[in-house]
Design a protein around this motif. Sequence first.
Motif, mmCIF file in Angstrom:
data_model
loop_
_atom_site.group_PDB
_atom_site.id
_atom_site.type_symbol
_atom_site.label_atom_id
_atom_site.label_comp_id
_atom_site.label_asym_id
_atom_site.label_seq_id
_atom_site.Cartn_x
_atom_site.Cartn_y
_atom_site.Cartn_z
ATOM 1 N N HIS A 90 -94.649 -54.977 29.011
ATOM 2 C CA HIS A 90 -93.288 -55.476 29.268
ATOM 3 C C HIS A 90 -92.204 -54.718 28.492
ATOM 4 C CE1 HIS A 90 -90.184 -58.146 30.550
ATOM 5 N NE2 HIS A 90 -89.963 -58.624 29.342
ATOM 6 N N HIS A 91 -92.344 -54.623 27.176
ATOM 7 C CA HIS A 91 -91.275 -53.979 26.405
ATOM 8 C C HIS A 91 -91.233 -52.463 26.631
ATOM 9 C CE1 HIS A 91 -90.908 -57.642 23.525
ATOM 10 N NE2 HIS A 91 -90.307 -57.821 24.680
ATOM 11 N N TYR A 118 -81.679 -59.662 21.434
ATOM 12 C CA TYR A 118 -82.225 -60.124 22.714
ATOM 13 C C TYR A 118 -83.656 -60.592 22.480
ATOM 14 C CZ TYR A 118 -83.371 -60.392 27.648
ATOM 15 O OH TYR A 118 -83.740 -60.848 28.887
ATOM 16 N N GLU A 120 -89.364 -52.181 29.747
ATOM 17 C CA GLU A 120 -87.933 -52.451 29.533
ATOM 18 C C GLU A 120 -87.239 -51.200 28.997
ATOM 19 O OE1 GLU A 120 -86.304 -55.885 27.576
ATOM 20 O OE2 GLU A 120 -88.133 -57.027 27.920
ATOM 21 N N CYS A 129 -87.056 -62.246 24.529
ATOM 22 C CA CYS A 129 -87.609 -62.573 25.845
ATOM 23 C C CYS A 129 -87.891 -64.070 25.923
ATOM 24 C CB CYS A 129 -88.892 -61.791 26.100
ATOM 25 S SG CYS A 129 -88.578 -60.031 26.291
ATOM 26 N N CYS A 136 -85.323 -58.494 32.362
ATOM 27 C CA CYS A 136 -84.852 -58.455 30.972
ATOM 28 C C CYS A 136 -83.900 -57.288 30.737
ATOM 29 C CB CYS A 136 -86.026 -58.380 30.010
ATOM 30 S SG CYS A 136 -86.810 -59.981 29.765
HETATM 31 ZN ZN LIG Z 1 -88.370 -59.493 28.364
#
Ligand SMILES: [Zn+2]
Length: 449
Positions: A249-250, A31, A253, A33, A224
């Motif tokens: 962000h991660h 995956y 996630e 982004c 995401c």
């Molecule tokens: Zn992302």
Amino acid sequence: MSPLRPISLHNTLTRTVDPVVPLVPGEISMYTCGPTVYNFAHIGNLKTYLFQDLMKRTFLAAGYKVRHCMNITDVEDKIIRDSQKDVPATAGNEARHQAMAALTTRFTAAFLEDLAALAILPPTYTPRATECIPGMISLIQELERRGLAYPRDGSVYYRIAGLPQYGRLARLDRQGMKAGASVDADEYERDSMQDFVLWKATKPGEPWWDSPWGHGRPGWHIECSAMGMELLGERIDIHSGGVDLVFPHHENEIAQSEGCLGHTWVNSWVHGEFLLVDGEKMSKSLGNFDSLHASEQALKRIRVFRKRMEEDGSTGQGAWKEAIDPLARLAAAREAFWTAMADDLNTPEALAALFTAITDLNAQDDRIALTRAERDAVLGFLDETDAIFGCWPHEELQADATVTALIEQRRQAKAARDWARADQVRDQLKAMGVILEDRKDGTVSWRRA
Ligand SMILES: [Zn+2]
């Protein structure tokens, strides 16, 4: 097909170079982004996509299948800001969605053209966030059920106090986290300033979706998690993004997906850029890979050598009795190349192995021409390296993508009645030796002069 070769990558989670052991043998799920489509991609973004393409091509050339998902973020604060500024205050939700879609469709197309121009392999899946809203809502509901999310004034927040491992990827000092620092700014009340938003209540002038919490839209981080879990599943081999995405962000996630699943979601977090953590460099691949792109001379050398290998060789084998076997040299070069690539995509060393082989084989070919079979073996190795770097025989493909992108720009200029700009693009194409033919039905065909 080459045998499956083990590949190791720098994992941001462990801060070490670890072997990638796929969950399904021989198949990598990955995956990455994708872009937030409210403007043209800048070089920093494109560098990240080039790095991810190098990583993906390496797995493919090493014999793996790759299932690759790259999202398109087509609903987000900046998209809403830019798309709604000319929409009348009295406009309804449908008109607001249309204005948003007009903006994101345009920049999604531009982005996909950029990828084609850079000869980046298309992902297996490119989901749009706006097409995956139900999945995001059910993910947030699951987090609520697990006590990790709470509603507040029509928005929903993630309760990071509920997840002890929060901060593991970015190595945050939980105790030392400053309230309000590096977290999503939002005007609503939260239990803790560190909690981040999962669902945002709509404000006047914004497009919205229906949800159990009222009208609103997803937060960026949940997009995401939902798209990755929907298309690649509950366990993923590799997740990658720009280094600026590590936090928040991660990290967020991970909090969302693992909070919902109750187990590890991603095995390898790969960022592929210089990242200073406690003053230590984490990875080196990208900077060196760029220098290859800049190196016209290196490319020329490979092209000239390739052409030479495509020419007829000698027919006899006997002359090699006293010489070193070129096939053995080739095998050694191939081993050196793969050893380097398998070590966190060490492109400088891999290319050094390639160029050493070229120097060697050129010298041998000067003395006694290589046979056809030897030449074919060399060409096989060049194909293998090219499958990864994808740079040298693709000039025409890249040029075609540039032409297509310019024709699209001209079409848009004409649609906007910007005749000066349309003429300017036509002249630019003419200078490139491209002749346009406007058809009656509005389409444009082109040929080279
Ligand atoms: Zn992302």
